[in-house]
Design a protein around this motif. Structure first.
Motif, PDB file in Angstrom:
ATOM      1  N   ASP A  95       0.812  -1.221   0.000  1.00 49.93           N
ATOM      2  CA  ASP A  95       0.000   0.000   0.000  1.00 49.93           C
ATOM      3  C   ASP A  95       0.846   1.272   0.000  1.00 49.93           C
ATOM      4  N   LYS A  96       2.159   1.110  -0.093  1.00 52.57           N
ATOM      5  CA  LYS A  96       3.114   2.234  -0.169  1.00 52.57           C
ATOM      6  C   LYS A  96       2.989   3.195   1.008  1.00 52.57           C
ATOM      7  N   SER A  97       2.709   2.633   2.179  1.00 56.56           N
ATOM      8  CA  SER A  97       2.570   3.443   3.389  1.00 56.56           C
ATOM      9  C   SER A  97       3.914   3.693   4.078  1.00 56.56           C
ATOM     10  N   GLY A  98       4.948   2.981   3.653  1.00 57.76           N
ATOM     11  CA  GLY A  98       6.239   3.068   4.327  1.00 57.76           C
ATOM     12  C   GLY A  98       6.382   2.030   5.417  1.00 57.76           C
ATOM     13  N   TYR A  99       5.353   1.214   5.573  1.00 62.64           N
ATOM     14  CA  TYR A  99       5.343   0.152   6.575  1.00 62.64           C
ATOM     15  C   TYR A  99       4.791  -1.117   5.949  1.00 62.64           C
ATOM     16  N   ILE A 100       5.193  -2.241   6.526  1.00 66.21           N
ATOM     17  CA  ILE A 100       4.561  -3.511   6.172  1.00 66.21           C
ATOM     18  C   ILE A 100       3.723  -3.899   7.382  1.00 66.21           C
ATOM     19  N   THR A 130       2.304 -15.185  10.990  1.00 68.00           N
ATOM     20  CA  THR A 130       2.223 -13.737  10.810  1.00 68.00           C
ATOM     21  C   THR A 130       2.633 -13.014  12.088  1.00 68.00           C
ATOM     22  N   ARG A 131       2.131 -13.475  13.232  1.00 68.11           N
ATOM     23  CA  ARG A 131       2.490 -12.867  14.521  1.00 68.11           C
ATOM     24  C   ARG A 131       3.991 -12.989  14.786  1.00 68.11           C
ATOM     25  N   ALA A 132       4.551 -14.175  14.545  1.00 69.85           N
ATOM     26  CA  ALA A 132       5.987 -14.389  14.795  1.00 69.85           C
ATOM     27  C   ALA A 132       6.831 -13.506  13.882  1.00 69.85           C
ATOM     28  N   PHE A 133       6.426 -13.384  12.620  1.00 65.26           N
ATOM     29  CA  PHE A 133       7.139 -12.554  11.653  1.00 65.26           C
ATOM     30  C   PHE A 133       7.083 -11.091  12.088  1.00 65.26           C
ATOM     31  N   LEU A 134       5.914 -10.647  12.507  1.00 66.01           N
ATOM     32  CA  LEU A 134       5.748  -9.265  12.954  1.00 66.01           C
ATOM     33  C   LEU A 134       6.616  -8.988  14.184  1.00 66.01           C
ATOM     34  N   LEU A 135       6.644  -9.914  15.122  1.00 66.87           N
ATOM     35  CA  LEU A 135       7.485  -9.738  16.307  1.00 66.87           C
ATOM     36  C   LEU A 135       8.966  -9.671  15.941  1.00 66.87           C
ATOM     37  N   ALA A 136       9.366 -10.411  14.907  1.00 64.34           N
ATOM     38  CA  ALA A 136      10.767 -10.416  14.483  1.00 64.34           C
ATOM     39  C   ALA A 136      11.184  -9.083  13.868  1.00 64.34           C
ATOM     40  N   GLY A 137      10.245  -8.358  13.275  1.00 65.40           N
ATOM     41  CA  GLY A 137      10.613  -7.137  12.576  1.00 65.40           C
ATOM     42  C   GLY A 137      10.085  -5.835  13.145  1.00 65.40           C
ATOM     43  N   LYS A 140      10.120  -2.994  15.395  1.00 64.79           N
ATOM     44  CA  LYS A 140      11.105  -2.341  16.272  1.00 64.79           C
ATOM     45  C   LYS A 140      10.473  -1.693  17.499  1.00 64.79           C
ATOM     46  N   ASP A 141       9.366  -1.015  17.311  1.00 62.13           N
ATOM     47  CA  ASP A 141       8.825  -0.189  18.392  1.00 62.13           C
ATOM     48  C   ASP A 141       7.472  -0.658  18.929  1.00 62.13           C
ATOM     49  N   GLY A 142       7.044  -1.854  18.518  1.00 62.51           N
ATOM     50  CA  GLY A 142       5.797  -2.399  19.045  1.00 62.51           C
ATOM     51  C   GLY A 142       4.542  -1.749  18.517  1.00 62.51           C
ATOM     52  N   ASP A 143       4.636  -1.059  17.372  1.00 61.97           N
ATOM     53  CA  ASP A 143       3.451  -0.395  16.819  1.00 61.97           C
ATOM     54  C   ASP A 143       2.636  -1.292  15.898  1.00 61.97           C
ATOM     55  N   SER A 179      14.181  -1.235   9.880  1.00 60.84           N
ATOM     56  CA  SER A 179      14.255  -0.977  11.304  1.00 60.84           C
ATOM     57  C   SER A 179      14.247  -2.267  12.105  1.00 60.84           C
ATOM     58  N   GLY A 180      14.805  -2.184  13.268  1.00 56.07           N
ATOM     59  CA  GLY A 180      14.680  -3.207  14.284  1.00 56.07           C
ATOM     60  C   GLY A 180      15.244  -4.563  13.946  1.00 56.07           C
ATOM     61  N   ARG A 181      14.526  -5.551  14.404  1.00 56.64           N
ATOM     62  CA  ARG A 181      15.011  -6.911  14.322  1.00 56.64           C
ATOM     63  C   ARG A 181      15.042  -7.460  12.912  1.00 56.64           C
ATOM     64  N   LEU A 182      14.247  -6.920  11.998  1.00 54.30           N
ATOM     65  CA  LEU A 182      14.310  -7.372  10.615  1.00 54.30           C
ATOM     66  C   LEU A 182      15.702  -7.118  10.057  1.00 54.30           C
ATOM     67  N   LEU A 183      16.255  -5.965  10.347  1.00 59.31           N
ATOM     68  CA  LEU A 183      17.629  -5.672   9.938  1.00 59.31           C
ATOM     69  C   LEU A 183      18.580  -6.668  10.586  1.00 59.31           C
ATOM     70  N   PHE A 184      18.389  -6.948  11.862  1.00 57.32           N
ATOM     71  CA  PHE A 184      19.255  -7.892  12.553  1.00 57.32           C
ATOM     72  C   PHE A 184      19.222  -9.254  11.878  1.00 57.32           C
ATOM     73  N   ILE A 185      18.045  -9.727  11.504  1.00 56.26           N
ATOM     74  CA  ILE A 185      17.925 -11.033  10.850  1.00 56.26           C
ATOM     75  C   ILE A 185      18.705 -11.039   9.542  1.00 56.26           C
ATOM     76  N   VAL A 186      18.472 -10.034   8.693  1.00 53.50           N
ATOM     77  CA  VAL A 186      19.137  -9.980   7.393  1.00 53.50           C
ATOM     78  C   VAL A 186      20.641  -9.829   7.563  1.00 53.50           C
ATOM     79  N   MET A 187      21.073  -8.915   8.421  1.00 53.06           N
ATOM     80  CA  MET A 187      22.505  -8.676   8.579  1.00 53.06           C
ATOM     81  C   MET A 187      23.205  -9.852   9.260  1.00 53.06           C
TER      82      MET A 187
END
Length: 142
Positions: A54-59, A83-90, A92-95, A108-116
Motif C-alpha cells: 500500500d506504499k505506506s512506508g510500513y509492512i 504472521t504474529r511471529a514474523f511481525l514480532l521479528a521485525g 522495532k517499536d511495538g506499533d 528498522s529493528g530486528r528485521l535488519l538484525f535477521i538480514v545482517m
C-alpha cells in the motif's frame, strides 16, 4: 519493478516450496533461501518498497499475511501464528508494523538484525572454509 529484478526466480521457487506446509515459514530461513543475505542495504530497501503493497512506508499485519504471495502468486497465506511471529521479528517499536528508517537507509529493528546476521554468517562461513582447518581457530564453529 519486480522481486525477480533482485532475486533469482529459482531461489524464490525453492524458498516457497520449502514453506508450503502451514506453520513451516521461518523469516530467517526464507530470507537466506531467496538470497537476501547477499544483498546490499540499498537493494534490501528496494525489496522492502516492493513488499510494502500500500506504499505506506510500513509492512502491516495484513501485508505480512500475504507475504509469500509477493514472491509467487499461487503461494499460501501465512497462518496467524506465522504472521504474529514474523511481525514480532521485525517490529522495532511495538506499533504493529515493520517500518523502514529512511534516514539511515536500512530496515528498522530486528528485521535488519535477521538480514545482517545472515550476511555475517555467510562471510564467516566463507572465511572459515577458505582456511586450512588446522590453522583456523574458527573452524570449530562449523
Amino acid at each position: 519493478m519486480a522481486l525477480t529484478d533482485f532475486l533469482a526466480a529459482s531461489d524464490i521457487t525453492s524458498a516457497i516450496n520449502a514453506c508450503r506446509a502451514n506453520d513451516s515459514f521461518s523469516p530467517k530461513k526464507f530470507f537466506a533461501m531467496v538470497g537476501l543475505s547477499k544483498k546490499s542495504p540499498p537493494e534490501i530497501e528496494k525489496i522492502f518498497m516492493i513488499l510494502d503493497q500500500d506504499k505506506s512506508g510500513y509492512i502491516e499485519q495484513d501485508e505480512l499475511q500475504l507475504f509469500l504471495q509477493n514472491f509467487s502468486k499461487g503461494a499460501r497465506p501465512l497462518t496467524a501464528a506465522e504472521t504474529r511471529a514474523f511481525l514480532l521479528a521485525g517490529d522495532k517499536d511495538g506499533d504493529g508494523k515493520i517500518g523502514w528508517d529512511g534516514r539511515v537507509t536500512r530496515p528498522s529493528g530486528r528485521l535488519l538484525f535477521i538480514v545482517m546476521s545472515l550476511v555475517l554468517e555467510a562471510e564467516l562461513r566463507h572465511f572459515v572454509l577458505d582456511r586450512p582447518a588446522a590453522k583456523s581457530k574458527l573452524a570449530i564453529l562449523y
